[in-house]
Enzyme design. Structure first.
Site, PDB file in Angstrom:
ATOM      1  N   LYS A  84      16.618  64.248  43.000  1.00  0.00           N
ATOM      2  CA  LYS A  84      17.899  64.660  43.582  1.00  0.00           C
ATOM      3  C   LYS A  84      17.643  65.229  44.968  1.00  0.00           C
ATOM      4  O   LYS A  84      16.790  66.094  45.155  1.00  0.00           O
ATOM      5  CB  LYS A  84      18.541  65.715  42.694  1.00  0.00           C
TER       6      LYS A  84
HETATM    7  C1  5RP Z   1      21.409  73.195  43.210  1.00  0.00           C
HETATM    8  C2  5RP Z   1      21.863  71.995  42.496  1.00  0.00           C
HETATM    9  C3  5RP Z   1      23.331  71.713  42.395  1.00  0.00           C
HETATM   10  O1  5RP Z   1      23.613  71.192  41.145  1.00  0.00           O
HETATM   11  C4  5RP Z   1      23.612  70.733  43.469  1.00  0.00           C
HETATM   12  O2  5RP Z   1      23.472  71.343  44.696  1.00  0.00           O
HETATM   13  C5  5RP Z   1      24.921  69.978  43.310  1.00  0.00           C
HETATM   14  O3  5RP Z   1      25.965  70.701  43.686  1.00  0.00           O
HETATM   15  P1  5RP Z   1      26.729  70.540  45.064  1.00  0.00           P
HETATM   16  O4  5RP Z   1      27.320  69.138  45.066  1.00  0.00           O
HETATM   17  O5  5RP Z   1      27.784  71.596  44.990  1.00  0.00           O
HETATM   18  O6  5RP Z   1      25.752  70.711  46.187  1.00  0.00           O
HETATM   19  O7  5RP Z   1      21.080  71.240  42.013  1.00  0.00           O
HETATM   20  O8  5RP Z   1      20.030  73.226  43.216  1.00  0.00           O
END
Ligand code: 5RP
Length: 289
Positions: free
Chosen positions: A203
């Protein structure tokens, strides 16, 4: 003993027909064991190879941030539109009924809050992840942070060791340090380090040159949404990311902080799975709102 009455001998063996070609729809996962593939297939739609994760794990460091004050009121109505839920075990057990039957990407590291230094985290006991029947474990990495890089890579490494033992995929979440440039070079480096250390999903964030980040990462890349944007811009972000090689959007704030969160997640779903343009997605958002 099975009933032996009218026991019929097999006669249709498809002789001369080659065994069905077996491929797998998830990047970098073709050689994984069955349990891993089963869990990954619950996350990534076998028809499109894509997924829409709804991230609402923010409270684990931020507390009751805007849009997450009441998970039962803010998030539960959205769950039906998500392919996968990303949250902590506390919220999962307290607020998400097991009957929703959605794959869970469990936030599996903890130990810090926005009031202190981030990333000084430990990982969850694998037995709890197994008890919760999660489809993936998410662990944060602080690449480039002199104090926490080694510790967070070690966390990922350990999660991958444990996940491999029990068939649970691991998602490496690339945190962005205050001093890091949010560019393709940095995200490419961080994503690749996650994958090289065994993450099955990475991610990261969308950036200029994102196609290079996705191309150089041997496992699916999913993007976080980041801070709340106007809906049309958020749909454009999803569209760009998917068209430049992302397999998923794992959005939080751009969904649950939207003035019409249910309409927003459905519009994102249509952009990701049906190939709607940002304009078409926005039209859908307006219609549903
Ligand atoms: C933080 C994360 C959150 O789940 C991620 O940032 C997703 O949320 P957003 O779309 O609000 O940024 O993994 O570490």
């Amino acid at each position: 003993m099975a009933d032996l009455d009218d026991l019929r001998e097999g006669c249709d063996f498809g002789l001369g027909v080659a065994a069905g070609e077996q491929s797998f729809h998830i990047k970098g996962a073709a050689h994984l064991p069955w349990g891993m593939k089963d869990r990954l297939s619950r996350i990534f739609n076998p028809q499109t190879g894509k997924t829409v994760m709804l991230a609402f794990d923010h409270g684990f460091i931020m507390g009751p941030t805007s849009g997450l004050e009441r998970i039962d009121l803010n998030i539960l109505p959205l769950v039906q539109y998500a392919d996968c839920l990303m949250c902590t075990r506390g919220i999962l057990q307290a607020d998400i009924p097991p009957t929703v039957n959605k794959p869970i990407c469990l936030r599996s590291d903890a130990g810090t809050s926005i009031l202190t230094e981030l990333n000084d985290n430990v990982i969850i006991d694998i037995e709890d992840a197994i008890r919760l029947n999660v489809s993936a474990m998410a662990v944060m990495l602080a690449i480039g942070d002199a104090g926490y890089e080694a510790k967070t890579i070690a966390n990922l490494y350990k999660a991958v060791d444990l996940g491999s033992r029990y068939g649970i995929p691991v998602m490496g979440v690339t945190a962005v340090g205050k001093d890091m440039a949010r560019d393709a070079r940095y995200f490419g480096l961080a994503s690749r380090i996650c994958a090289e250390n065994g993450a099955n999903i990475v991610k990261t964030y969308y950036c200029d040159g994102f196609e290079k980040v996705a191309a150089a990462c041997p496992v699916p890349v999913v993007i976080a949404g980041g801070k709340k944007l106007p809906e049309k811009e958020a749909l454009q972000l999803c569209y760009n990311a998917i068209n430049e090689g992302a397999a998923d959007v794992d959005m939080g704030r751009n969904v649950f902080q939207s003035e019409a969160s249910a309409a927003m997640i459905q519009a994102i779903h249509a952009v990701v799975h049906k190939g709607l343009t940002p304009e078409q997605g926005y039209e859908l958002f307006q219609d549903l709102k």
